[in-house]
Design a protein around this motif. Structure first.
Motif, PDB file in Angstrom:
ATOM      1  N   GLU A 146      -0.605  18.572   6.587  1.00 60.47           N
ATOM      2  CA  GLU A 146      -0.953  19.635   7.501  1.00 60.47           C
ATOM      3  C   GLU A 146      -0.734  19.511   8.655  1.00 60.47           C
ATOM      4  O   GLU A 146      -0.680  20.384   9.720  1.00 60.47           O
ATOM      5  CB  GLU A 146      -2.633  19.863   7.026  1.00 60.47           C
ATOM      6  N   LEU A 147      -0.662  18.110   9.503  1.00 64.66           N
ATOM      7  CA  LEU A 147      -0.696  18.252  10.809  1.00 64.66           C
ATOM      8  C   LEU A 147       0.535  17.915  11.215  1.00 64.66           C
ATOM      9  O   LEU A 147       1.139  17.343  12.175  1.00 64.66           O
ATOM     10  CB  LEU A 147      -1.767  16.881  11.115  1.00 64.66           C
ATOM     11  N   ASP A 200     -15.738  20.330   7.145  1.00 61.34           N
ATOM     12  CA  ASP A 200     -14.580  19.902   7.776  1.00 61.34           C
ATOM     13  C   ASP A 200     -14.997  19.810   9.362  1.00 61.34           C
ATOM     14  O   ASP A 200     -14.408  18.757  10.091  1.00 61.34           O
ATOM     15  CB  ASP A 200     -13.199  20.469   7.473  1.00 61.34           C
ATOM     16  N   TYR A 233      -6.032  12.548   0.305  1.00 58.09           N
ATOM     17  CA  TYR A 233      -6.370  13.493   1.263  1.00 58.09           C
ATOM     18  C   TYR A 233      -5.821  13.103   2.446  1.00 58.09           C
ATOM     19  O   TYR A 233      -5.813  13.935   3.270  1.00 58.09           O
ATOM     20  CB  TYR A 233      -7.817  13.728   0.905  1.00 58.09           C
ATOM     21  N   LYS A 242     -14.968  16.594  11.675  1.00 60.14           N
ATOM     22  CA  LYS A 242     -14.086  16.282  12.714  1.00 60.14           C
ATOM     23  C   LYS A 242     -15.023  15.890  14.107  1.00 60.14           C
ATOM     24  O   LYS A 242     -14.571  14.958  14.605  1.00 60.14           O
ATOM     25  CB  LYS A 242     -13.330  17.724  13.106  1.00 60.14           C
ATOM     26  N   GLN A 264      -2.435  14.450   2.284  1.00 65.70           N
ATOM     27  CA  GLN A 264      -2.844  16.037   2.706  1.00 65.70           C
ATOM     28  C   GLN A 264      -3.038  16.327   4.011  1.00 65.70           C
ATOM     29  O   GLN A 264      -2.262  17.318   4.533  1.00 65.70           O
ATOM     30  CB  GLN A 264      -3.707  16.678   1.735  1.00 65.70           C
ATOM     31  N   LYS A 265      -3.958  15.722   4.569  1.00 70.40           N
ATOM     32  CA  LYS A 265      -4.366  15.981   5.993  1.00 70.40           C
ATOM     33  C   LYS A 265      -3.005  15.738   6.881  1.00 70.40           C
ATOM     34  O   LYS A 265      -2.533  16.520   7.807  1.00 70.40           O
ATOM     35  CB  LYS A 265      -5.505  15.228   6.472  1.00 70.40           C
TER      36      LYS A 265
END
Length: 199
Positions: free
Chosen positions: A32-33, A177, A25, A181, A28-29
Protein backbone atom coordinates in the motif's frame (compact mmCIF):
# COMPACT_ATOMS: atom_id res chain seq x y z
CA UNK A 1 12.22 5.55 11.22
CA UNK A 2 12.45 5.81 7.43
CA UNK A 3 10.45 9.04 7.33
CA UNK A 4 12.79 10.61 9.91
CA UNK A 5 15.62 10.06 7.42
CA UNK A 6 13.76 12.06 4.78
CA UNK A 7 13.04 8.78 3.00
CA UNK A 8 9.94 6.67 2.31
CA UNK A 9 8.98 3.08 1.58
CA UNK A 10 7.91 3.97 -1.95
CA UNK A 11 10.09 2.11 -4.43
CA UNK A 12 11.90 0.11 -1.76
CA UNK A 13 12.56 -3.64 -2.01
CA UNK A 14 11.77 -5.51 1.20
CA UNK A 15 12.75 -8.93 2.48
CA UNK A 16 10.24 -10.38 4.98
CA UNK A 17 10.50 -13.62 6.95
CA UNK A 18 7.40 -15.39 8.19
CA UNK A 19 3.95 -15.92 6.73
CA UNK A 20 1.75 -15.41 9.77
CA UNK A 21 -0.35 -12.39 10.68
CA UNK A 22 2.58 -10.01 11.18
CA UNK A 23 4.27 -10.98 7.90
CA UNK A 24 1.06 -11.01 5.85
CA UNK A 25 -0.13 -7.62 7.04
CA UNK A 26 3.37 -6.13 6.84
CA UNK A 27 3.43 -7.27 3.21
CA UNK A 28 0.03 -5.70 2.60
CA UNK A 29 0.99 -2.39 4.25
CA UNK A 30 4.32 -2.28 2.40
CA UNK A 31 2.50 -2.74 -0.90
CA UNK A 32 0.00 0.00 0.00
CA UNK A 33 2.95 2.33 0.69
CA UNK A 34 4.55 1.60 -2.69
CA UNK A 35 7.20 -0.94 -1.70
CA UNK A 36 7.84 -4.38 -3.18
CA UNK A 37 8.15 -7.39 -0.85
CA UNK A 38 10.18 -10.15 -2.49
CA UNK A 39 10.23 -12.88 0.19
CA UNK A 40 8.04 -14.64 2.74
CA UNK A 41 8.81 -17.84 4.62
CA UNK A 42 7.65 -20.55 6.97
CA UNK A 43 9.52 -23.09 9.09
CA UNK A 44 10.40 -25.25 6.05
CA UNK A 45 11.67 -22.65 3.60
CA UNK A 46 11.00 -19.43 1.75
CA UNK A 47 9.52 -17.95 -1.40
CA UNK A 48 11.50 -15.50 -3.50
CA UNK A 49 9.67 -13.54 -6.19
CA UNK A 50 11.59 -10.65 -7.75
CA UNK A 51 8.30 -9.32 -9.15
CA UNK A 52 6.79 -9.00 -5.67
CA UNK A 53 4.82 -11.21 -3.31
CA UNK A 54 1.03 -11.19 -3.63
CA UNK A 55 -0.13 -11.05 -0.01
CA UNK A 56 -3.64 -12.22 -1.00
CA UNK A 57 -2.26 -15.55 -2.20
CA UNK A 58 -0.16 -15.91 0.98
CA UNK A 59 -3.26 -15.14 3.03
CA UNK A 60 -5.28 -17.77 1.16
CA UNK A 61 -2.60 -20.42 1.62
CA UNK A 62 -1.78 -19.72 5.26
CA UNK A 63 -5.04 -18.45 6.79
CA UNK A 64 -7.69 -20.26 4.77
CA UNK A 65 -6.05 -23.47 3.58
CA UNK A 66 -3.54 -23.75 6.44
CA UNK A 67 -0.96 -24.89 3.89
CA UNK A 68 2.80 -24.58 3.51
CA UNK A 69 4.41 -21.58 1.82
CA UNK A 70 5.85 -23.90 -0.86
CA UNK A 71 2.33 -23.88 -2.37
CA UNK A 72 2.89 -20.26 -3.43
CA UNK A 73 5.49 -21.28 -6.03
CA UNK A 74 3.00 -23.71 -7.57
CA UNK A 75 0.54 -20.86 -8.13
CA UNK A 76 2.84 -18.00 -9.15
CA UNK A 77 5.14 -18.68 -12.11
CA UNK A 78 7.71 -16.00 -11.19
CA UNK A 79 8.19 -17.35 -7.64
CA UNK A 80 10.88 -19.75 -6.49
CA UNK A 81 10.70 -21.95 -3.40
CA UNK A 82 13.88 -22.74 -1.45
CA UNK A 83 14.37 -24.72 1.75
CA UNK A 84 16.24 -23.00 4.57
CA UNK A 85 16.34 -19.46 5.93
CA UNK A 86 15.37 -16.42 3.91
CA UNK A 87 18.29 -14.61 5.61
CA UNK A 88 20.73 -16.82 3.66
CA UNK A 89 19.39 -15.52 0.33
CA UNK A 90 21.94 -13.16 -1.24
CA UNK A 91 20.02 -10.42 -3.12
CA UNK A 92 20.05 -6.63 -3.10
CA UNK A 93 17.28 -5.01 -1.04
CA UNK A 94 16.60 -1.96 1.13
CA UNK A 95 14.58 -3.08 4.16
CA UNK A 96 14.64 -6.24 6.30
CA UNK A 97 11.53 -7.19 8.27
CA UNK A 98 12.11 -10.33 10.34
CA UNK A 99 8.60 -11.41 11.30
CA UNK A 100 9.02 -15.13 12.00
CA UNK A 101 10.62 -16.20 15.27
CA UNK A 102 13.15 -15.53 18.02
CA UNK A 103 16.86 -15.68 17.13
CA UNK A 104 16.24 -16.21 13.41
CA UNK A 105 19.14 -13.91 12.43
CA UNK A 106 22.68 -14.65 13.59
CA UNK A 107 25.94 -12.77 13.05
CA UNK A 108 26.72 -14.38 9.67
CA UNK A 109 23.24 -13.62 8.35
CA UNK A 110 23.43 -10.04 9.68
CA UNK A 111 26.71 -9.60 7.82
CA UNK A 112 24.96 -10.74 4.63
CA UNK A 113 22.14 -8.26 5.32
CA UNK A 114 24.76 -5.49 5.49
CA UNK A 115 26.54 -6.67 2.31
CA UNK A 116 23.21 -6.85 0.47
CA UNK A 117 22.73 -3.13 1.10
CA UNK A 118 19.84 -3.10 3.56
CA UNK A 119 19.60 0.32 5.20
CA UNK A 120 16.77 -0.46 7.61
CA UNK A 121 15.80 -3.44 9.77
CA UNK A 122 12.58 -3.42 11.72
CA UNK A 123 11.62 -6.42 13.83
CA UNK A 124 8.10 -7.79 13.62
CA UNK A 125 8.89 -10.92 15.62
CA UNK A 126 9.94 -11.05 19.27
CA UNK A 127 13.75 -10.78 19.45
CA UNK A 128 14.48 -12.22 15.98
CA UNK A 129 18.07 -10.90 15.95
CA UNK A 130 20.60 -12.34 18.36
CA UNK A 131 23.05 -10.04 20.18
CA UNK A 132 25.86 -10.61 17.66
CA UNK A 133 23.51 -9.70 14.79
CA UNK A 134 22.50 -6.45 16.50
CA UNK A 135 26.19 -5.55 16.87
CA UNK A 136 26.60 -6.04 13.11
CA UNK A 137 23.67 -3.71 12.39
CA UNK A 138 25.19 -1.03 14.61
CA UNK A 139 28.71 -1.43 13.19
CA UNK A 140 27.36 -1.07 9.64
CA UNK A 141 25.09 1.92 10.28
CA UNK A 142 21.89 -0.02 9.59
CA UNK A 143 18.98 1.77 11.26
CA UNK A 144 17.48 -0.75 13.66
CA UNK A 145 13.95 -0.87 15.03
CA UNK A 146 13.94 -3.50 17.81
CA UNK A 147 10.89 -5.67 18.30
CA UNK A 148 10.09 -4.14 21.70
CA UNK A 149 9.20 -0.90 19.91
CA UNK A 150 8.48 -1.94 16.32
CA UNK A 151 6.24 -4.85 17.27
CA UNK A 152 4.29 -2.91 19.89
CA UNK A 153 1.38 -2.53 17.46
CA UNK A 154 -0.09 -5.92 18.36
CA UNK A 155 -0.28 -5.06 22.05
CA UNK A 156 -1.58 -1.58 21.20
CA UNK A 157 -4.41 -2.95 19.06
CA UNK A 158 -5.36 -5.38 21.85
CA UNK A 159 -5.57 -2.41 24.23
CA UNK A 160 -7.74 -0.52 21.71
CA UNK A 161 -10.03 -3.55 21.45
CA UNK A 162 -10.35 -3.69 25.25
CA UNK A 163 -11.19 0.03 25.30
CA UNK A 164 -13.91 -0.46 22.70
CA UNK A 165 -15.35 -3.41 24.61
CA UNK A 166 -15.34 -1.69 28.00
CA UNK A 167 -17.01 1.43 26.58
CA UNK A 168 -19.35 -0.57 24.31
CA UNK A 169 -18.03 1.27 21.26
CA UNK A 170 -17.50 0.09 17.72
CA UNK A 171 -14.71 1.79 15.79
CA UNK A 172 -14.17 1.46 12.07
CA UNK A 173 -11.02 -0.16 10.68
CA UNK A 174 -9.83 3.32 9.65
CA UNK A 175 -10.29 4.69 13.19
CA UNK A 176 -8.32 1.82 14.72
CA UNK A 177 -5.61 2.22 12.06
CA UNK A 178 -5.36 5.96 12.82
CA UNK A 179 -5.12 5.33 16.58
CA UNK A 180 -2.44 2.72 15.94
CA UNK A 181 -0.51 5.11 13.70
CA UNK A 182 -0.53 7.76 16.45
CA UNK A 183 0.68 5.23 19.03
CA UNK A 184 3.50 3.96 16.81
CA UNK A 185 4.61 7.50 15.89
CA UNK A 186 4.71 8.36 19.60
CA UNK A 187 6.80 5.26 20.36
CA UNK A 188 9.23 6.24 17.62
CA UNK A 189 9.42 9.85 18.82
CA UNK A 190 10.19 8.74 22.37
CA UNK A 191 12.79 6.22 21.14
CA UNK A 192 14.45 8.81 18.91
CA UNK A 193 14.54 11.34 21.77
CA UNK A 194 16.08 8.76 24.11
CA UNK A 195 18.70 7.84 21.48
CA UNK A 196 19.66 11.50 20.99
CA UNK A 197 20.00 12.01 24.74
CA UNK A 198 22.49 9.11 24.95
CA UNK A 199 24.68 10.27 22.05
Amino acid sequence: MIKAQGDSLAGKTIKISGAGNVAIYATQKAEELGAKVVTVSDSNGYIYDPHGIDYKIVKQIKEVERGRIAEYAKRVSTAEYHEGSVWDLDIKYDVALPCATQNEIDQKQAELIARDGAKYICEGANMPSNAAAINVYQENGILYGPGKAANAGGVAVSALEMSQNSERLSWTFEQVDNYLKEIMEDIFAQSEAADKSIT
